[in-house]
Design an enzyme around this catalytic site. Structure first.
Site, PDB file in Angstrom:
ATOM      1  N   LYS A 226       0.865  -1.196   0.000  1.00 33.02           N
ATOM      2  CA  LYS A 226       0.000   0.000   0.000  1.00 33.02           C
ATOM      3  C   LYS A 226       0.893   1.236   0.000  1.00 33.02           C
ATOM      4  O   LYS A 226       1.893   1.300   0.757  1.00 33.02           O
ATOM      5  CB  LYS A 226      -0.880  -0.025   1.239  1.00 33.02           C
ATOM      6  CG  LYS A 226      -1.827   1.172   1.382  1.00 33.02           C
ATOM      7  CD  LYS A 226      -2.720   1.008   2.625  1.00 33.02           C
ATOM      8  CE  LYS A 226      -3.745   2.147   2.700  1.00 33.02           C
ATOM      9  NZ  LYS A 226      -4.627   2.034   3.867  1.00 33.02           N
TER      10      LYS A 226
ATOM     11  N   SER B  11      -9.710   2.280   3.028  1.00 35.80           N
ATOM     12  CA  SER B  11      -8.798   2.987   2.160  1.00 35.80           C
ATOM     13  C   SER B  11      -7.794   2.085   1.435  1.00 35.80           C
ATOM     14  O   SER B  11      -7.180   2.531   0.470  1.00 35.80           O
ATOM     15  CB  SER B  11      -8.011   4.026   2.954  1.00 35.80           C
ATOM     16  OG  SER B  11      -7.194   3.394   3.891  1.00 35.80           O
TER      17      SER B  11
ATOM     18  N   SER C  20     -10.087   0.031   7.322  1.00 33.53           N
ATOM     19  CA  SER C  20      -9.500   0.121   5.984  1.00 33.53           C
ATOM     20  C   SER C  20      -8.821  -1.115   5.430  1.00 33.53           C
ATOM     21  O   SER C  20      -8.362  -1.082   4.291  1.00 33.53           O
ATOM     22  CB  SER C  20      -8.495   1.273   5.943  1.00 33.53           C
ATOM     23  OG  SER C  20      -9.191   2.497   6.088  1.00 33.53           O
TER      24      SER C  20
END
Lengths: 95, 474, 491
Positions: free
Chosen positions: B72, B150, B174
């Site tokens: 990420k 997210s 998330s």
């Protein structure tokens, strides 16, 4: 508690974010509805409740008094948009 | 070629049936084919081949040798830029590697790229990134669905088979929510288990690194490698990390599973409740005992979170000021002018919104009414779980209030977007671990996830129960 | 001494409180492992944490905690076993995080007190509100470039102890004495090097005025004063300014001010014109600081003799006055030197005042001329002690001793060796001295007549000439007696 244009502009100033009038109005609306929504917390009786600021289970980590981080000034300045003579350079501040 | 798991790929590698280079080639091809999903902010073949050269030389004893992992883009990596999904860090090249990614590197893993995310991890649909929206790989042609957020890019990367594991961060859900939307496994461990050093901070008392994978075993392997005490993170826990994958145990006889009544919410579709029921029945059949419990302050978790997280974020994001790194506005007339223009140009709408809320709730005269109040309610929420775990070993709930929704559906109303986190936020506030595994589909064939929670440092039990439930779908 | 100032229309009382920022003496910074050395190349002592890179986190330096506790003990203050670090949020070029890690509601040290001593022998207790730990900021240089400000983050993150006093001070002298006292306590404890020029110790001064008996007036804060001289000047200017404003019927605006050392005036700081809302909240990257009694007791064992204890010892054992003792002990290096002198020969206890004088006038003179600090004095304490003893025993005169001292400075020799080598021993033999005097009388018959006819001042001439003949070695008292006797005999 409701915000008005005056307060939202003050908050934006504190946060160093420039808002156009349109943005200020939009954010004003959003934030006021969020603040209305969070009002429900007042339904909860929190007398004699300690605030929970840390959920970590450990004790505060302490380190020894040693110089271990030797980052060169080149490395530290590497990503700066404006660096001169070994310094970070920013628009001049008048005291 | 489809690789189903880390152990499968590892075995092929150990038996010399595949080389590290071939693994790289396979995944590079897959990634290129799925370019339209906009999963990666950064993808560079040469960087992958550079890693191949190094990985080829290391011993096969390294547990993750050659395993393709997506990262990420909130984790600072030395060999790939790190943007946090934001214009303000568009060309930022850290000179350091985050603790978690360094640990994965140490075991020989191969980073295939940096995945897209909501800007600074603020969002539930991966639709606030400066680098565009990510599309859920399970979408049909022409109707793009959100992958959740997210960490939507990482969840999508695993779902689209572009890697065998992807790192994520979970602050209010998330990891778990996108795992549910994309039909993959996602775990957020106990707060403190994974070091936050080198992860761009959003909300310090809530952020936790975690992992996405195709199956529970892989998640247990990866978490073991990522976790560990870090002296550079004062909130890092100094606990021994068990060898989760080696201790997986599907025997749930006598295990008490708590079903919190407050997670039955009006307006949630029947399908979701049905999937939940199915999981409950399955656990009963496996010998577990179902306990009906109450977590009385559940409904206050979201508003609590949306005071605390923005408050911490407003302070954590103050460092993005154009002085030391990142974007700086041009033609600024003064220092303050420079700050204001830089941050207005550099941050997107959601980030600005949260910074403004956060600044407000900490400001003079409002601190007690908002921030302090929220921290007190947080204590009550955490205490709810402490009490509950005296009566049960695990808690089972749905992960998300819906399946993946159309990409731009919830744009206008922030609160509607925040409601996506209704089942995941309480656990974040308490710092307890939680996993989401896919467990059923809705009428459109989209995955629905269920969530297992347990008390601090009890990841092994979570993995065990998830592993047992996973078998229902094999 | 009245603390009131006479204005045009009223008497005014000055109310002053000081916030002292003292850099903790440590190898590395408060929350990061980079060096704290002063004067290095810009941005060469900056870690990723100091530069507030994304993902960086603070880790506290254990030694800085100990230093703060030690200081708390030295300030007779309460050590708080539980304290919290808070973020103080604001934007400035030398504040890379956009916040300073400080302590707000729960500081590490609570209430304390220090005593200041006045010339007239009286003392005053100044109360301390608290001491907390916080990060220092970097440095902004505004004069290196026409359009830009340069930022050096070397100092960013260095540990500071902020010591806040109650507004108990009533004039510039008291403020000067207070800060000197704090400085000396810190230097005795070795928790701060006290170097004001390098910025290790600086003060913000809060001043207001009021008519005696009234409530506190509105105060102004003068920031960042780094010398006692400037602190006093700034106070005196600001007090005058405030009184003038009030007497003309105006009111004081609460302002943050800077003191211009060239003009001697205060003026409002531009960047502080809008009120700062620091939005303090507990730093979520850190846990509460807990100190147990055992740790406190262990730290207490490390506390050396403090200025007040030493002062008492000097008054009790060496018979110095309270004021002299307080001046002497205010500088640790000087009183360490003094202690060493006395310890080298305890008989010198009886002449402590003389020793003190020799140190503070003659020794200082030579050291200052040569730009040396007392800790680097080539004249060792035991040798100075020997010199004083030689004077006490009348082996040399005070005047000759001054020459010997210079020679001691140049050669680092023992004074006895110098005296022997140069034959400087005082002449006390009356026959020898009489011989000198006789010569002078013989050579200056006219002056003798003048003296005898009433010009008493000419005695000095005879003393001077005789001393010259003896090459300065004649014992002055004996010489004086002999001259007087011989001249009176002439009568």
């Amino acid at each position: 508690m409701k915000l008005n244009t005056n307060t939202i502009n003050k908050i934006a100033k504190l946060a160093r974010i420039r808002l156009s009038e349109k943005e200020a109005d939009e954010f004003l609306k959003d934030i006021n509805s969020i603040l209305d929504w969070v009002e429900q917390l007042n339904e909860v009786n929190t007398d004699n409740v300690e605030p929970l600021t840390n959920i970590s289970s450990s004790a505060l980590t302490k380190r020894r008094d040693e110089n271990q981080d030797i980052n060169s000034s080149d490395e530290i300045l590497q990503n700066s948009p404006d660096k001169l003579e070994g310094y970070f350079a920013v628009p001049k501040v008048v005291e | 070629m489809e690789f189903q798991s880390i152990s499968q790929l590892k075995l092929l590698l150990d038996d010399n049936k595949i080389s590290v280079k071939e693994i790289a080639q396979t995944y590079i091809k897959k990634i290129k084919e799925k370019k339209d999903l906009n999963i990666f902010i950064y993808f560079n073949e040469d960087k992958i081949y550079d890693q191949v050269k190094l990985i080829e030389k290391i011993s096969n004893d390294n547990s993750l040798k050659g395993i393709p992992i997506a990262v990420k883009d909130l984790f600072c990596t030395k060999n790939m830029p790190t943007t946090a999904g934001s214009k303000i860090l568009e060309n930022f090249n850290p000179t350091y590697e985050s603790f978690v990614t360094q640990k994965l590197i140490n075991q020989g893993s191969m980073f295939v790229g940096k995945t897209n995310l909501d800007e600074f991890a603020m969002g539930s649909a991966t639709n606030t990134s400066y680098f565009g929206d990510t599309i859920n790989p399970l979408s049909n042609e022409g109707s793009p669905l959100a992958p959740g957020g997210s960490s939507g890019g990482s969840a999508a990367a695993v779902a689209a088979d572009l890697c065998l594991g992807a790192t994520g961060t979970d602050t209010g859900g998330s990891i778990r929510q996108p795992a549910s939307f994309c039909g993959v496994v996602g775990i957020k461990p106990t707060y403190g288990i994974c070091s936050r050093w080198g992860i761009a901070a959003f909300a310090s008392s809530l952020d936790q690194a975690g992992i996405f994978s195709k199956n529970v075993t892989d998640a247990s392997i990866l978490l073991k490698e990522m976790a560990g005490h870090d002296l550079r993170d004062s909130t890092s826990s100094n606990v021994k990390i068990p060898n989760f994958s080696e201790n997986l145990n599907i025997d749930l006889k006598g295990k008490k599973i708590g079903i919190p009544k407050e997670y039955t919410i009006d307006g949630i579709s029947d399908e979701i409740n049905e999937v939940w029921e199915q999981a409950i029945k399955s656990l009963e059949q496996k010998g577990a005992i179902i306990e009906h419990i109450s977590l009385p302050h559940t409904k206050y978790a979201l508003p609590t979170y949306y005071i605390i997280a923005p408050a911490e974020a407003s302070s954590n994001l103050a460092r993005y000021d154009g002085v030391k790194y990142g974007h700086r506005a041009e033609n600024a007339k003064s220092l303050d002018d420079m700050y204001e223009l830089t941050r207005s140009e550099g941050f997107g709408k959601e980030v600005k919104r949260r910074i403004l809320i956060g600044t407000y709730v900490l400001s003079a005269g409002y601190y007690d009414a908002y921030y302090l109040k929220a921290q007190k309610v947080r204590k009550l929420i955490a205490d709810d779980f402490v009490k509950a775990f005296k009566e049960c070993d695990l808690i089972l709930t749905p992960t998300a209030p819906s399946a993946a929704f159309p990409l731009n559906e919830k744009q206008d109303d922030p609160i509607k977007m925040y409601l996506n986190d209704v089942f995941t936020v309480p656990a974040s506030l308490a710092g307890i671990p939680g996993i989401s595994i896919p467990y059923g589909k809705d009428k459109n064939g989209l995955p629905l996830g269920i969530q297992l929670l347990s008390k601090h440092f009890n990841e092994q039990e979570i993995f065990n129960a998830a592993f047992a439930l996973e078998k229902d779908y094999e | 001494m009245s603390n009131l100032i006479k204005g045009k229309h009223h008497d005014w009382e000055t109310v002053i409180g000081l916030e002292i920022h003292a850099q903790v003496k440590s190898n590395s910074k408060l929350f990061s492992s980079s060096s704290t050395t002063f004067g290095s190349n810009p941005n060469s002592q900056v870690s990723l944490v100091d530069a507030a890179m994304p993902g960086m986190l603070p880790v506290i330096n254990k030694y800085c905690i100990e230093q703060a506790v030690k200081t708390g003990v030295g300030l007779n203050a309460k050590i708080n076993k539980y304290s919290i670090f808070d973020r103080k949020n604001y934007f400035y070029a030398d504040l890379p995080q956009g916040y300073q890690i400080s302590q707000y509601k729960y500081p590490i040290i609570g209430e304390g007190k220090v005593t200041i001593d006045f010339k007239d022998g009286s003392s005053k207790e100044i109360r301390i509100v608290r001491l907390h730990l916080e990060q220092d900021a970097g440095k902004s240089l505004h004069d290196q470039n026409p359009t830009k400000t340069y930022v050096d983050l070397n100092r960013s993150g260095v540990a500071l102890m902020e010591i806040v006093s109650e507004p108990d001070l009533r004039n510039a002298d008291e403020a000067g004495l207070y800060i000197s006292k704090i400085r000396s306590i810190l230097m005795y404890l070795d928790t701060c090097d006290g170097n004001m020029q390098e910025g290790s110790l600086r003060a913000d001064v809060n001043i207001s005025v009021r008519k005696p008996g009234d409530e506190y007036g509105t105060r102004c804060e003068i920031k960042n004063l780094n010398s006692i001289k400037f602190i006093k000047q700034a106070i005196n200017y600001e007090v005058k300014r405030q009184i003038e404003v009030l007497e003309e019927g105006g009111s004081i605006e609460q302002n943050t001010l800077l003191f211009n050392t060239s003009t001697g005036k205060t003026k409002p700081m531009r960047s502080k014109e809008e009120a700062h809302d620091y939005r303090y909240f507990p730093d979520p990257d850190l846990l509460p600081l807990e100190i147990d009694q055992e740790e406190i007791d262990n730290i207490k064992k490390l506390i050396p003799e403090l200025p007040d204890e030493r002062k008492k010892r000097y008054v009790d054992e060496y018979n110095l006055s309270n004021y002299d003792a307080s001046v002497l002990t205010s500088d640790k290096a000087i009183s360490d030197y003094f202690d060493s002198v006395i310890k080298s020969d305890f008989s010198l206890k009886a002449s402590s005042k003389i020793v003190v004088n020799w140190i503070t006038s003659e020794l200082f003179s030579i050291l200052n001329e040569n730009n040396l600090e007392i800790i680097n004095s080539p004249i060792k304490p035991k040798d100075l002690g020997k010199l004083v003893k030689l004077i006490n025993e009348d082996i040399i005169s005070g005047k000759i001793a001054k020459e010997v001292l210079i020679e001691m400075f140049n050669t680092t020799s023992d004074p006895q060796i110098i005296i022997d080598k140069k034959g400087l021993k005082q002449v006390t033999n009356t026959d020898e001295i009489e011989a000198f005097v006789d010569e002078v009388i013989e050579e200056n018959k006219k002056m003798v007549e003048q003296y005898l006819s009433g010009k008493d001042k000419l005695l000095g001439f005879f003393v001077g000439q005789s001393m010259k003949k003896s090459k300065g070695k004649a014992n002055p008292q004996i010489l004086n007696e002999i001259i007087k006797k011989k001249l009176s005999k002439k009568n």
